[in-house]
Design a protein around this motif. Structure first.
Motif, PDB file in Angstrom:
ATOM      1  N   PRO A 104      44.286  38.104  34.040  1.00 25.20           N
ATOM      2  CA  PRO A 104      43.131  38.848  34.551  1.00 25.20           C
ATOM      3  C   PRO A 104      43.100  38.917  36.077  1.00 25.20           C
ATOM      4  CG  PRO A 104      42.451  37.404  32.766  1.00 25.20           C
ATOM      5  CD  PRO A 104      43.868  37.044  33.098  1.00 25.20           C
ATOM      6  N   ASP A 105      43.626  37.875  36.741  1.00 24.52           N
ATOM      7  CA  ASP A 105      43.716  37.880  38.202  1.00 24.52           C
ATOM      8  C   ASP A 105      44.600  39.038  38.676  1.00 24.52           C
ATOM      9  OD1 ASP A 105      42.769  36.723  40.460  1.00 24.52           O
ATOM     10  OD2 ASP A 105      44.116  35.007  40.455  1.00 24.52           O
ATOM     11  N   PHE A 106      45.740  39.202  38.022  1.00 22.80           N
ATOM     12  CA  PHE A 106      46.644  40.301  38.353  1.00 22.80           C
ATOM     13  C   PHE A 106      45.957  41.650  38.109  1.00 22.80           C
ATOM     14  CE2 PHE A 106      49.480  43.527  36.512  1.00 22.80           C
ATOM     15  CZ  PHE A 106      50.267  43.810  37.616  1.00 22.80           C
ATOM     16  N   ILE A 107      45.348  41.802  36.929  1.00 24.64           N
ATOM     17  CA  ILE A 107      44.724  43.076  36.577  1.00 24.64           C
ATOM     18  C   ILE A 107      43.543  43.389  37.504  1.00 24.64           C
ATOM     19  CG2 ILE A 107      43.352  44.239  34.778  1.00 24.64           C
ATOM     20  CD1 ILE A 107      45.284  43.009  32.732  1.00 24.64           C
ATOM     21  N   GLY A 108      42.742  42.368  37.828  1.00 21.74           N
ATOM     22  CA  GLY A 108      41.602  42.585  38.715  1.00 21.74           C
ATOM     23  C   GLY A 108      42.008  43.058  40.091  1.00 21.74           C
ATOM     24  N   ASP A 109      43.068  42.441  40.663  1.00 23.11           N
ATOM     25  CA  ASP A 109      43.518  42.820  42.003  1.00 23.11           C
ATOM     26  C   ASP A 109      44.320  44.116  41.994  1.00 23.11           C
ATOM     27  OD1 ASP A 109      42.290  40.535  42.788  1.00 23.11           O
ATOM     28  OD2 ASP A 109      44.017  39.658  43.793  1.00 23.11           O
ATOM     29  N   THR A 118      37.081  41.667  34.303  1.00 27.37           N
ATOM     30  CA  THR A 118      36.224  41.168  33.226  1.00 27.37           C
ATOM     31  C   THR A 118      36.714  41.630  31.860  1.00 27.37           C
ATOM     32  OG1 THR A 118      34.336  41.208  34.732  1.00 27.37           O
ATOM     33  CG2 THR A 118      33.850  41.078  32.375  1.00 27.37           C
ATOM     34  N   VAL A 119      37.133  42.894  31.763  1.00 28.90           N
ATOM     35  CA  VAL A 119      37.681  43.401  30.501  1.00 28.90           C
ATOM     36  C   VAL A 119      38.935  42.611  30.121  1.00 28.90           C
ATOM     37  CG1 VAL A 119      38.786  45.376  29.377  1.00 28.90           C
ATOM     38  CG2 VAL A 119      36.730  45.713  30.746  1.00 28.90           C
ATOM     39  N   ALA A 120      39.787  42.315  31.101  1.00 25.46           N
ATOM     40  CA  ALA A 120      41.004  41.541  30.840  1.00 25.46           C
ATOM     41  C   ALA A 120      40.664  40.123  30.385  1.00 25.46           C
ATOM     42  CB  ALA A 120      41.887  41.496  32.086  1.00 25.46           C
ATOM     43  N   VAL A 121      39.622  39.539  30.971  1.00 21.63           N
ATOM     44  CA  VAL A 121      39.178  38.200  30.556  1.00 21.63           C
ATOM     45  C   VAL A 121      38.746  38.222  29.094  1.00 21.63           C
ATOM     46  CG1 VAL A 121      37.350  36.479  30.829  1.00 21.63           C
ATOM     47  CG2 VAL A 121      38.511  37.379  32.839  1.00 21.63           C
ATOM     48  N   LEU A 404      44.266  26.476  27.914  1.00 20.65           N
ATOM     49  CA  LEU A 404      44.334  26.594  29.369  1.00 20.65           C
ATOM     50  C   LEU A 404      44.015  28.031  29.814  1.00 20.65           C
ATOM     51  CD1 LEU A 404      45.062  24.860  31.899  1.00 20.65           C
ATOM     52  CD2 LEU A 404      47.224  26.089  31.884  1.00 20.65           C
ATOM     53  N   VAL A 405      44.527  29.014  29.066  1.00 23.01           N
ATOM     54  CA  VAL A 405      44.219  30.409  29.393  1.00 23.01           C
ATOM     55  C   VAL A 405      42.721  30.659  29.274  1.00 23.01           C
ATOM     56  CG1 VAL A 405      44.480  32.798  28.601  1.00 23.01           C
ATOM     57  CG2 VAL A 405      46.481  31.329  28.775  1.00 23.01           C
ATOM     58  N   ILE A 406      42.113  30.140  28.206  1.00 18.99           N
ATOM     59  CA  ILE A 406      40.672  30.315  28.017  1.00 18.99           C
ATOM     60  C   ILE A 406      39.901  29.677  29.175  1.00 18.99           C
ATOM     61  CG2 ILE A 406      38.707  29.663  26.558  1.00 18.99           C
ATOM     62  CD1 ILE A 406      40.699  29.825  24.163  1.00 18.99           C
ATOM     63  N   SER A 407      40.284  28.457  29.531  1.00 22.57           N
ATOM     64  CA  SER A 407      39.551  27.739  30.581  1.00 22.57           C
ATOM     65  C   SER A 407      39.728  28.397  31.943  1.00 22.57           C
ATOM     66  CB  SER A 407      39.992  26.271  30.632  1.00 22.57           C
ATOM     67  OG  SER A 407      41.311  26.144  31.112  1.00 22.57           O
ATOM     68  N   THR A 408      40.948  28.844  32.263  1.00 26.19           N
ATOM     69  CA  THR A 408      41.167  29.485  33.572  1.00 26.19           C
ATOM     70  C   THR A 408      40.518  30.862  33.635  1.00 26.19           C
ATOM     71  OG1 THR A 408      43.321  30.279  32.793  1.00 26.19           O
ATOM     72  CG2 THR A 408      43.303  28.254  34.081  1.00 26.19           C
ATOM     73  N   SER A 409      40.501  31.559  32.499  1.00 25.25           N
ATOM     74  CA  SER A 409      39.837  32.866  32.475  1.00 25.25           C
ATOM     75  C   SER A 409      38.354  32.728  32.784  1.00 25.25           C
ATOM     76  CB  SER A 409      40.030  33.535  31.107  1.00 25.25           C
ATOM     77  OG  SER A 409      41.387  33.844  30.880  1.00 25.25           O
ATOM     78  N   VAL A 410      37.747  31.677  32.230  1.00 28.04           N
ATOM     79  CA  VAL A 410      36.316  31.463  32.455  1.00 28.04           C
ATOM     80  C   VAL A 410      36.055  30.941  33.867  1.00 28.04           C
ATOM     81  CG1 VAL A 410      34.304  30.089  31.770  1.00 28.04           C
ATOM     82  CG2 VAL A 410      35.781  31.114  30.024  1.00 28.04           C
ATOM     83  N   TYR A 431      34.341  23.565  35.912  1.00 29.10           N
ATOM     84  CA  TYR A 431      34.115  24.665  34.975  1.00 29.10           C
ATOM     85  C   TYR A 431      35.343  24.892  34.090  1.00 29.10           C
ATOM     86  CZ  TYR A 431      29.717  26.080  37.182  1.00 29.10           C
ATOM     87  OH  TYR A 431      28.422  26.115  37.638  1.00 29.10           O
ATOM     88  N   ALA A 432      36.526  24.706  34.654  1.00 30.50           N
ATOM     89  CA  ALA A 432      37.754  24.870  33.865  1.00 30.50           C
ATOM     90  C   ALA A 432      37.804  23.857  32.725  1.00 30.50           C
ATOM     91  CB  ALA A 432      38.985  24.709  34.763  1.00 30.50           C
TER      92      ALA A 432
END
Length: 572
Positions: A104-109, A118-121, A404-410, A431-432
């Protein structure tokens, strides 16, 4: 020692190893928690990637599918391995060059949009929870048989172990734990395969034994090839020939393609390539992962065939007339306690009989085949215990990567980048870990109430990844003209269509789940390919109808497409 004592010993030792590694490699910063500090060696990363990807579906369920359906099961072998080639060539080095923590970081930037992020998350979390349901189910199946607890209790034990090393160590702890888990799972898979290959064909390599003649108890060739024997048994019992498929060509193509592009779009696999120091290391680690994966995936067809022959002959007897239930081999009685095998004496003769249709008296869950194989073949108790440890290693390693993906996405993409950009590094880490804990609870629920057998559930996750994230990532790398409106519309449309198709045929109206009712004859397992095409089409059309991509983003895309330099992972 008996099987249960050995199982407690071997599983206990492997768990102690995993937890010890987690304590040793505890993450002290968000960079260590998200990408293991970005300094993992390519060979180590390749091994960790193989463990991350070779889940309970690969270890426990895939050989079961191939064993039960024969040729049709090859779509999983082709799709899942082909996806890694696609990932290594088309995506890994470019994403590593971009140098972000998450997909999601890649897609957002790349799409200069918080809405796209947010959609990617949402897509990533949806995919991961679908995938992790199969892993928790696999953990429950292993524990239910070998620790003599019910499936639900087995899921709770698995949740506790994953919680400890995923929440404590983050990606740093998970990476080195997965290296250990790969060693355990590959040893546990290969040992019984080699044993049985030698017993049945005289060849030490299962891959060679798969195409060889069977031998008798004295080791003399019988003149009958393994696959010919399987074809004969299958037709005799009313099944299709083992070496012939029943799926249509379009469905085989669709499932293979959905699994392939789904592999290249899985967020927990992609994030592994952010953990290596340099761009060239991303490609190198993908190559090593393929080598490590190939060891198991070239063995699966052989183990499936060996297991199928042994299972049929131990249930039906050498004369195919059935075996008296009182004289049933121990493996059947052991697995009956779990509820994953059941006998219904339809004709009242007191004999078990396995066949297709009305004559069949045996209910056998596909997910038990690999775990039961050592018992069916009368292998030593330590081999049976080793396979239990391998199954748990496979399920737990993938579960940790998904969590880990779930936690980093959030924590990173929702909290840090969207809702609360002013939080500190320490707060983001909190939060992670909190998100990982909540994720484990939800994953446990799906493990106790699974929507299907392990490999089928996992196949749906690949379809969702193929129809949502994969097109957005590919167009983000290779298309300078793809804008935020197109990417968002494509992701939403693709995943909505695919999820709706799967939910309808699997949950709302399962009675209609037959080829005549499928769109273009494509099953729910393969519909991700259609969802991907819809995603691409909608994204391209919408992007042409809306605003141009800003010049600075075009320049950024050019930089990604020519990956020179390290591109160190960063959070700004």
């Amino acid at each position: 020692m008996d099987v249960q004592t050995l199982t407690y010993l071997i599983v206990g030792l492997t768990f102690a190893l995993y937890i010890g590694i987690a304590i040793w490699s505890k993450a002290g910063s968000t960079k260590e928690f998200y990408v293991a500090g970005g300094g993992v060696h390519p060979v180590m990363n390749g091994m960790a990637t193989a463990a991350d990807w070779m889940s309970a579906a690969s270890f426990i369920s895939l050989a079961g599918i191939v064993s039960f359906v024969g040729y049709d099961g090859s779509v999983y072998l082709m799709g899942w391995t082909g996806g890694y080639v696609l990932l290594a060539l088309c995506m890994a080095p470019y994403l590593r060059k971009f140098g972000k923590f998450t997909v999601p970081d890649f897609i957002g930037d790349r799409y200069y949009s918080q809405a796209a992020r947010t959609v990617a998350v949402v897509c990533a979390i949806f995919i991961c929870f679908t995938y992790i349901a199969g892993q928790m189910r696999g953990v429950g199946v292993v524990f239910s048989r070998f620790l003599e607890v019910d499936v639900d209790t087995g899921v709770y034990i698995g949740m506790a172990v994953v919680f400890f090393y995923a929440v404590l160590g983050g990606m740093k702890g998970i990476t080195y734990t997965q290296v250990a888990q790969y060693c355990v799972l590959i040893f546990a898979f290969m040992v019984p395969a080699i044993f049985i290959s030698v017993m049945m064909t005289g060849h030490i390599l299962p891959q060679v034994g798969f195409g060889s003649e069977l031998v008798d108890a004295a080791g003399n060739p019988t003149g009958t090839y393994l696959l010919d024997k399987l074809d004969g048994l299958s037709t005799e019992l009313g099944f299709a020939q083992y070496t012939e498929g029943s799926k249509s060509m379009i469905d085989v193509f669709a499932i293979t393609a959905a699994l392939m592009v789904g592999t290249a779009g899985l967020p927990h696999v992609i994030v592994r390539f952010f953990t290596v120091p340099k761009v060239k290391d991303a490609r190198s680690s993908a190559g090593w992962a393929l080598v490590f994966i190939a060891i198991m995936y070239t063995t699966i067809p052989a183990l499936a065939a060996f297991s199928r022959v042994n299972m049929i002959e131990t249930i039906n007897g050498p004369d195919s007339q059935g075996v008296a239930y009182e004289a049933a081999p121990g493996w059947i009685k052991n697995w009956e306690k779990t509820g994953l095998i059941a006998w219904d004496d339809k004709n009242g003769d007191g004999k078990m009989y396995y066949a297709k249709g009305a004559e069949n008296e045996m209910k056998i869950d596909r997910d038990i085949m690999v775990l039961a194989t050592p018992e069916i073949a009368n292998l030593p108790a330590w081999v049976i215990a080793l396979v239990a440890a391998g199954g748990l290693a496979a399920a737990l390693s993938t579960s940790a990567g998904l969590l880990l993906v779930i936690s980093t996405s959030v924590s990173h993409d929702l909290m840090k980048k969207t809702l609360r950009p002013d939080i500190t590094d320490k707060q983001e880490l909190f939060y992670a870990r909190l998100a990982a804990g909540v994720g484990i609870v939800i994953a446990g629920y799906f493990g106790i109430h699974p929507p299907g057998f392990v490999a089928a559930v996992v196949a749906f996750a690949f379809g969702l990844a193929a129809s949502s994230l994969f097109p957005a990532i590919v167009m983000g790398i290779f298309s300078r003209s793809m804008n935020k409106e197109g990417a968002i519309a494509g992701m939403v449309t693709g995943i909505t269509f695919t999820a709706g198709y799967i939910v309808y045929f699997k949950f709302i109206n399962p009675a209609a789940n037959v080829p005549d009712n499928w769109l273009f004859g494509i099953s729910p397992e393969g519909i991700g390919m259609v969802g991907m095409i819809i995603n691409f089409a909608v994204a391209i059309i919408i992007s042409k109808m809306t605003s141009k991509v800003p010049d600075d983003v075009v320049a950024m895309v050019e930089g990604i497409r020519f990956p020179k330099g390290a591109g160190e992972a960063q959070d700004h």
